[in-house]
Design an enzyme around this catalytic site. Structure first.
Site, PDB file in Angstrom:
ATOM      1  N   LYS A  13     -28.187  36.737  -5.410  1.00 39.34           N
ATOM      2  CA  LYS A  13     -28.614  37.725  -6.411  1.00 39.34           C
ATOM      3  C   LYS A  13     -30.081  37.516  -6.790  1.00 39.34           C
ATOM      4  O   LYS A  13     -30.862  38.469  -6.817  1.00 39.34           O
ATOM      5  CB  LYS A  13     -27.740  37.620  -7.680  1.00 39.34           C
ATOM      6  CG  LYS A  13     -26.253  37.831  -7.428  1.00 39.34           C
ATOM      7  CD  LYS A  13     -25.441  37.781  -8.709  1.00 39.34           C
ATOM      8  CE  LYS A  13     -25.479  36.460  -9.436  1.00 39.34           C
ATOM      9  NZ  LYS A  13     -24.873  35.321  -8.713  1.00 39.34           N
ATOM     10  N   ARG A  88     -21.256  39.956 -16.890  1.00 40.89           N
ATOM     11  CA  ARG A  88     -20.354  39.033 -16.210  1.00 40.89           C
ATOM     12  C   ARG A  88     -18.938  39.108 -16.759  1.00 40.89           C
ATOM     13  O   ARG A  88     -18.057  38.406 -16.261  1.00 40.89           O
ATOM     14  CB  ARG A  88     -20.867  37.615 -16.429  1.00 40.89           C
ATOM     15  CG  ARG A  88     -21.475  36.980 -15.203  1.00 40.89           C
ATOM     16  CD  ARG A  88     -22.074  35.694 -15.712  1.00 40.89           C
ATOM     17  NE  ARG A  88     -22.209  34.698 -14.731  1.00 40.89           N
ATOM     18  CZ  ARG A  88     -23.369  34.411 -14.134  1.00 40.89           C
ATOM     19  NH1 ARG A  88     -24.432  35.131 -14.349  1.00 40.89           N
ATOM     20  NH2 ARG A  88     -23.429  33.394 -13.313  1.00 40.89           N
ATOM     21  N   ARG A 127     -30.048  24.665  -2.090  1.00 44.01           N
ATOM     22  CA  ARG A 127     -31.041  25.435  -2.854  1.00 44.01           C
ATOM     23  C   ARG A 127     -32.062  24.532  -3.553  1.00 44.01           C
ATOM     24  O   ARG A 127     -31.709  23.493  -4.098  1.00 44.01           O
ATOM     25  CB  ARG A 127     -30.335  26.278  -3.921  1.00 44.01           C
ATOM     26  CG  ARG A 127     -31.342  26.928  -4.869  1.00 44.01           C
ATOM     27  CD  ARG A 127     -30.776  27.971  -5.759  1.00 44.01           C
ATOM     28  NE  ARG A 127     -29.619  27.542  -6.506  1.00 44.01           N
ATOM     29  CZ  ARG A 127     -28.796  28.371  -7.120  1.00 44.01           C
ATOM     30  NH1 ARG A 127     -29.018  29.666  -7.053  1.00 44.01           N
ATOM     31  NH2 ARG A 127     -27.768  27.919  -7.780  1.00 44.01           N
ATOM     32  N   ARG A 160     -30.973  22.487  -9.448  1.00 44.39           N
ATOM     33  CA  ARG A 160     -30.430  22.787 -10.778  1.00 44.39           C
ATOM     34  C   ARG A 160     -29.317  21.815 -11.175  1.00 44.39           C
ATOM     35  O   ARG A 160     -28.518  21.400 -10.347  1.00 44.39           O
ATOM     36  CB  ARG A 160     -29.882  24.226 -10.802  1.00 44.39           C
ATOM     37  CG  ARG A 160     -30.973  25.231 -11.064  1.00 44.39           C
ATOM     38  CD  ARG A 160     -30.571  26.649 -10.835  1.00 44.39           C
ATOM     39  NE  ARG A 160     -29.241  27.022 -11.293  1.00 44.39           N
ATOM     40  CZ  ARG A 160     -28.731  28.240 -11.162  1.00 44.39           C
ATOM     41  NH1 ARG A 160     -29.476  29.201 -10.605  1.00 44.39           N
ATOM     42  NH2 ARG A 160     -27.533  28.528 -11.574  1.00 44.39           N
ATOM     43  N   ARG A 171     -17.819  27.120 -11.477  1.00 49.66           N
ATOM     44  CA  ARG A 171     -18.530  28.404 -11.567  1.00 49.66           C
ATOM     45  C   ARG A 171     -17.843  29.445 -10.691  1.00 49.66           C
ATOM     46  O   ARG A 171     -17.727  30.615 -11.065  1.00 49.66           O
ATOM     47  CB  ARG A 171     -19.999  28.231 -11.164  1.00 49.66           C
ATOM     48  CG  ARG A 171     -20.817  27.562 -12.249  1.00 49.66           C
ATOM     49  CD  ARG A 171     -22.128  27.005 -11.747  1.00 49.66           C
ATOM     50  NE  ARG A 171     -22.985  27.988 -11.121  1.00 49.66           N
ATOM     51  CZ  ARG A 171     -24.002  27.691 -10.336  1.00 49.66           C
ATOM     52  NH1 ARG A 171     -24.300  26.424 -10.070  1.00 49.66           N
ATOM     53  NH2 ARG A 171     -24.735  28.638  -9.807  1.00 49.66           N
TER      54      ARG A 171
END
Ligand code: AP5
Length: 219
Positions: A13, A88, A127, A160, A171
């Site tokens: 996203k 969400r 990431r 992160r 998540r």
């Protein structure tokens, strides 16, 4: 264009929202980025949000809604925006609908990026994000020239806190339980367009641009 990007964690996203921001000259509004700034600044919102984010749960609707409504009042959103990571929950989606209805500019399109859970884990584990400009990299799929340095602004790249494996699994479970029902919600309103998010970044971007072009023609 007023666009929502939906999808599981790591679906791409943020990557796609930044590409749209550059190409369409409309701002990316990423609820996760706004919350991380609040956490870093140790604001009252940040201190409350942190407790939820670090375990992979959703921050309560009323906190997120206040933050997004303030952001949507800023002038740069008048020509449109890309919402990334918001809404969400069904309550957030309904609140957004009412806010935009009052402002006289409803959503044009909701794009759902479809990516499997295994691919999510692969993407998130590799990431790296720039602390300064927020640029997103992947150690294999989109590597920076230097492993710890942002190609664009020379800022420091970091992983992160919520990208640890157990938090990612939480998540994902949160996504399936609380956010996936939004696909039906937007399908019923005729706003949903599903995009295969498993392809290369550029191919996903092309599909998104084609969907936006078709929506603009219908309008
Ligand atoms: P948030 O920051 O929104 O995280 P997320 O939705 O879990 O999504 P991510 O940012 O992890 O992934 P992404 O889909 O943007 O993927 P990316 O482009 O980085 O939210 C964090 C937390 O904040 C939540 O858990 C919650 O606690 C709270 N929160 C946020 N919004 C909230 C809300 N509305 N309500 C309540 N709480 C909220 O890509 C991932 C990686 O894959 C990158 O390395 C990238 O380079 C790579 N990649 C991207 N596309 C491709 C591709 N096509 N092929 C290969 N690699 C790719």
């Amino acid at each position: 264009m007023r666009v929502v990007l939906l999808g599981p964690p790591g679906a791409g996203k943020g990557t796609q929202a930044k590409m749209l921001e550059d190409e369409l000259n409309i701002p990316q509004i990423a609820s996760g980025d706004l919350l991380r700034i609040a956490v870093r600044n140790k604001s009252a919102l940040g201190q409350e949000a942190r407790r939820y984010m670090e375990r992979g749960a959703l921050v309560p609707d009323e906190l997120v809604l206040r933050m997004i409504e303030e952001r949507l009042q800023q002038r740069d959103t008048q020509g449109g925006f890309v919402l990334d990571g918001f809404p969400r929950t069904l309550a957030q989606a309904e609140a957004l609908r009412l806010t935009l209805e009052r402002a006289g500019g409803p959503l044009d399109l909701v794009l759902a990026l479809l990516v499997s859970d295994e691919e999510v884990v692969r993407r998130i584990s590799g990431r790296r994000t720039c602390r300064t400009c927020g640029a997103i990299y992947h150690l294999i799929f989109d590597p920076p020239r230097n492993i710890n340095v942002c190609d664009r602004c020379q800022g420091e790249l970091y992983q992160r806190d919520d990208d640890a494996e157990e938090t990612v699994r939480n998540r994902l479970a949160t996504y399936h339980r609380q956010t996936k029902p939004l696909l039906d919600y937007y399908e019923r309103q005729g706003l949903l367009r599903s995009i295969d998010g498993q392809e290369r970044m550029e191919a996903v971007h092309e599909r998104i641009m084609a969907a936006l072009g078709a929506a603009a023609q219908r309008a």
